[in-house]
Design a protein around this motif. Structure first.
Motif, PDB file in Angstrom:
ATOM      1  N   THR A   1     -17.442  -3.699 -30.192  1.00  0.00           N
ATOM      2  CA  THR A   1     -17.376  -3.534 -29.353  1.00  0.00           C
ATOM      3  C   THR A   1     -16.687  -4.276 -28.634  1.00  0.00           C
ATOM      4  OG1 THR A   1     -19.674  -2.698 -29.291  1.00  0.00           O
ATOM      5  CG2 THR A   1     -18.398  -2.969 -27.220  1.00  0.00           C
ATOM      6  N   ALA A   2     -16.830  -5.865 -28.507  1.00  0.00           N
ATOM      7  CA  ALA A   2     -16.063  -6.532 -27.934  1.00  0.00           C
ATOM      8  C   ALA A   2     -14.627  -7.022 -28.087  1.00  0.00           C
ATOM      9  CB  ALA A   2     -17.058  -8.272 -27.598  1.00  0.00           C
ATOM     10  N   LYS A   3     -14.148  -7.010 -28.840  1.00  0.00           N
ATOM     11  CA  LYS A   3     -12.634  -6.901 -28.928  1.00  0.00           C
ATOM     12  C   LYS A   3     -12.355  -5.032 -28.995  1.00  0.00           C
ATOM     13  CE  LYS A   3     -10.001  -6.392 -33.601  1.00  0.00           C
ATOM     14  NZ  LYS A   3     -10.019  -6.562 -35.080  1.00  0.00           N
ATOM     15  N   LEU A   4     -12.853  -4.837 -29.107  1.00  0.00           N
ATOM     16  CA  LEU A   4     -12.236  -3.104 -28.606  1.00  0.00           C
ATOM     17  C   LEU A   4     -11.874  -3.238 -27.056  1.00  0.00           C
ATOM     18  CD1 LEU A   4     -14.304  -0.246 -30.229  1.00  0.00           C
ATOM     19  CD2 LEU A   4     -11.305  -0.907 -30.095  1.00  0.00           C
ATOM     20  N   LYS A   5     -12.620  -3.963 -25.807  1.00  0.00           N
ATOM     21  CA  LYS A   5     -12.697  -3.919 -25.088  1.00  0.00           C
ATOM     22  C   LYS A   5     -11.885  -4.820 -24.304  1.00  0.00           C
ATOM     23  CE  LYS A   5     -17.358  -3.373 -22.930  1.00  0.00           C
ATOM     24  NZ  LYS A   5     -18.760  -3.910 -22.665  1.00  0.00           N
ATOM     25  N   ALA A   6     -11.411  -5.941 -25.066  1.00  0.00           N
ATOM     26  CA  ALA A   6     -10.571  -6.951 -25.258  1.00  0.00           C
ATOM     27  C   ALA A   6      -9.409  -6.080 -25.258  1.00  0.00           C
ATOM     28  CB  ALA A   6     -10.814  -8.139 -26.013  1.00  0.00           C
ATOM     29  N   GLN A   7      -8.790  -5.651 -26.025  1.00  0.00           N
ATOM     30  CA  GLN A   7      -7.632  -4.403 -26.717  1.00  0.00           C
ATOM     31  C   GLN A   7      -7.714  -3.564 -25.898  1.00  0.00           C
ATOM     32  OE1 GLN A   7      -8.592  -3.129 -30.660  1.00  0.00           O
ATOM     33  NE2 GLN A   7      -7.298  -4.312 -31.375  1.00  0.00           N
ATOM     34  N   SER A   8      -8.921  -3.259 -24.987  1.00  0.00           N
ATOM     35  CA  SER A   8      -8.162  -1.727 -24.392  1.00  0.00           C
ATOM     36  C   SER A   8      -7.736  -2.385 -22.482  1.00  0.00           C
ATOM     37  CB  SER A   8      -9.723  -0.975 -23.430  1.00  0.00           C
ATOM     38  OG  SER A   8     -10.523  -1.710 -22.907  1.00  0.00           O
ATOM     39  N   GLN A   9      -8.282  -3.908 -21.998  1.00  0.00           N
ATOM     40  CA  GLN A   9      -8.525  -4.333 -21.400  1.00  0.00           C
ATOM     41  C   GLN A   9      -6.768  -4.730 -20.940  1.00  0.00           C
ATOM     42  OE1 GLN A   9     -11.217  -7.669 -20.525  1.00  0.00           O
ATOM     43  NE2 GLN A   9     -12.495  -5.840 -19.690  1.00  0.00           N
TER      44      GLN A   9
ATOM     45  N   ALA B   1     -25.824  -6.085 -38.623  1.00  0.00           N
ATOM     46  CA  ALA B   1     -24.841  -4.437 -37.915  1.00  0.00           C
ATOM     47  C   ALA B   1     -24.805  -4.644 -36.985  1.00  0.00           C
ATOM     48  CB  ALA B   1     -25.887  -3.576 -38.500  1.00  0.00           C
ATOM     49  N   LEU B   2     -26.350  -4.942 -36.316  1.00  0.00           N
ATOM     50  CA  LEU B   2     -26.029  -5.556 -34.775  1.00  0.00           C
ATOM     51  C   LEU B   2     -24.873  -6.202 -33.861  1.00  0.00           C
ATOM     52  CD1 LEU B   2     -27.307  -4.415 -31.775  1.00  0.00           C
ATOM     53  CD2 LEU B   2     -29.182  -6.411 -31.678  1.00  0.00           C
ATOM     54  N   THR B   3     -24.857  -7.253 -34.344  1.00  0.00           N
ATOM     55  CA  THR B   3     -24.188  -8.474 -34.492  1.00  0.00           C
ATOM     56  C   THR B   3     -22.688  -8.050 -34.658  1.00  0.00           C
ATOM     57  OG1 THR B   3     -25.827 -10.438 -35.180  1.00  0.00           O
ATOM     58  CG2 THR B   3     -23.373 -11.118 -34.814  1.00  0.00           C
TER      59      THR B   3
END
Length: 95
Positions: free
Chosen positions: A32-40, A24-26
């Motif tokens: 989270t990394a995918k969301l950050k990339a999309q927002s950037q 679950a942590l992974t």
């Protein structure tokens, strides 16, 4: 279910819980990394849009400045040539 079976079940549940928690942590880190990339990516697109708008405004301001300079030169030339016009009289180009 006796105490011997419960003694075996506790480590199995603990190890299974640990691995479930790690999975679950992974997954949450990957999400989270995918969301950050999309927002950037969205920020980059928005930034490009803002830069294009600013460049368009700069071009328009430069064009307006040229028009003001031209008008000022015409007014100065009219003042130097001969003063005021009579009412209703128009100043024509070189005739």
């Amino acid at each position: 279910m006796g105490p011997a079976e419960l003694g075996v079940l506790i480590p199995i549940v603990a190890v299974g819980g640990f691995f479930g928690w790690m999975i679950a942590l992974t997954l949450s880190r990957a999400y989270t990394a995918k969301l950050k990339a999309q927002s950037q990516g969205a920020d980059g697109a928005a930034q490009e849009e803002v830069l294009a708008a600013v460049e368009e405004l700069r071009r328009e301001v430069a064009e307006l400045a040229e028009r003001v300079d031209f008008t000022e030169r015409l007014l100065a030339k009219a003042r130097d040539e001969g003063g005021k016009l009579a009412p209703g009289e128009r100043r024509m180009g070189s005739q």
